[in-house]
Design an enzyme around this catalytic site. Structure first.
Site: not given
Length: 286
Positions: A99, A134, A166, A197, A223
């Site tokens: 599995r 994400k 951000k 960044e 963005d």
């Protein structure tokens, strides 16, 4: 930080502990401990194969002396009805690992398949495809590996290997200029070789970053910019920094972003919108 192999070892150990607990009683109750067996990984859906190398490591972590024959490699195009690999080991090992192997490979192959669709859309363009953070908690290692196998490029792995300022960082800090200054000062004081960044939300932000960021940051994130605004932003940036477009970009729109000449496009959906593919591990009766 731990290497890929060290992180994978821990992931496998924790996943097996979660699944087996105090014992695989289904197998313990009906299969002698020393019984040998063979199984084959059957492909039941077209796509891009990912996780063959991981599958071998899972089996070998439980039983080092298995026989593992790969008929296909990670990144290969797969078709329904094909066989990816064959494994010979004790039946206990095969059933205990079954599995986990399938969960990893089905998920990874789904991500690699979707990533390949995206990368095919930007072929011939300068733009390259990035993933994001994400991801599924505790499974990021293999989700990002699947993106790489599918032809994408891994963005930062976590919060520790890059500074990304951000919108929330910028707002909490009081603006773009103080945020850049503080982040750059932090890297100098701590002697950290971290790239910085900065996310921008409009052309005014872009102009501000270009003014105060030289020698301090390496990439500007654009963005939720429309392609026409990205063209305007690139004219302002004029090659002074790497550029990344992000925010709601999908299979239908990615080519229009690539056509702007932006360096990178990041797509969270590579991982969180991917659907697992159908695979099965079947016993070979000798």
């Amino acid at each position: 930080m731990a290497s890929f192999d060290e992180s994978l070892y821990n992931l496998i150990a924790n996943a097996l502990l979660e699944d087996i607990g105090d014992g695989d009683h289904s197998t313990l109750s009906v299969i002698p401990k020393d019984k040998k067996g063979k199984a084959v990984l059957k492909i039941k859906q077209d796509g891009v194969l990912a996780g063959v190398a991981v599958a071998e490591k899972i089996f070998r972590q439980v039983e080092p002396d298995i026989e593992f024959t790969a008929f296909m490699q990670d990144g290969d195009t797969m078709k329904n009805g094909e066989k990816a690999f064959e494994v010979s080991a004790t039946v206990h090992t095969i059933l205990q690992c079954e599995r986990l192997v399938l969960n990893c490979m089905q998920r990874m192959s789904g991500i690699a398949t979707l990533t390949r669709l995206y990368t095919n859309k930007v072929k011939g363009y300068h733009t390259r495809l990035l993933d994001t953070r994400k991801t599924t908690p505790n499974f990021r290692l293999l989700e990002k590996e699947a993106v790489r196998i599918g032809g994408g490029i891994n963005h930062r792995f976590g919060l520790y290997d890059m500074i990304m300022l951000k919108d929330n960082h910028i707002d909490y800090c009081g603006g773009i200029e103080p945020a850049i200054e503080a982040a750059f000062r932090y890297t100098q004081q701590k002697n950290l070789p971290l790239k910085i960044e900065v996310e921008t939300r409009n052309l005014e932000d872009v102009a501000t970053v270009c003014k105060v960021g030289k020698g301090k940051i390496f990439r500007i994130m654009l963005d939720n910019f429309e392609p026409v605004n990205i063209v305007q932003a690139l004219a302002i940036i004029n090659g002074s920094f790497e550029t990344e477009a992000s925010g709601g970009i999908n299979l239908e729109t990615i080519e229009s972003y690539a056509a702007t000449g932006v360096d990178y496009v990041s797509v969270g959906g590579l991982i969180h919108q991917a659907q697992s593919v159908d695979l099965s591990l079947k016993a070979v009766i000798l």
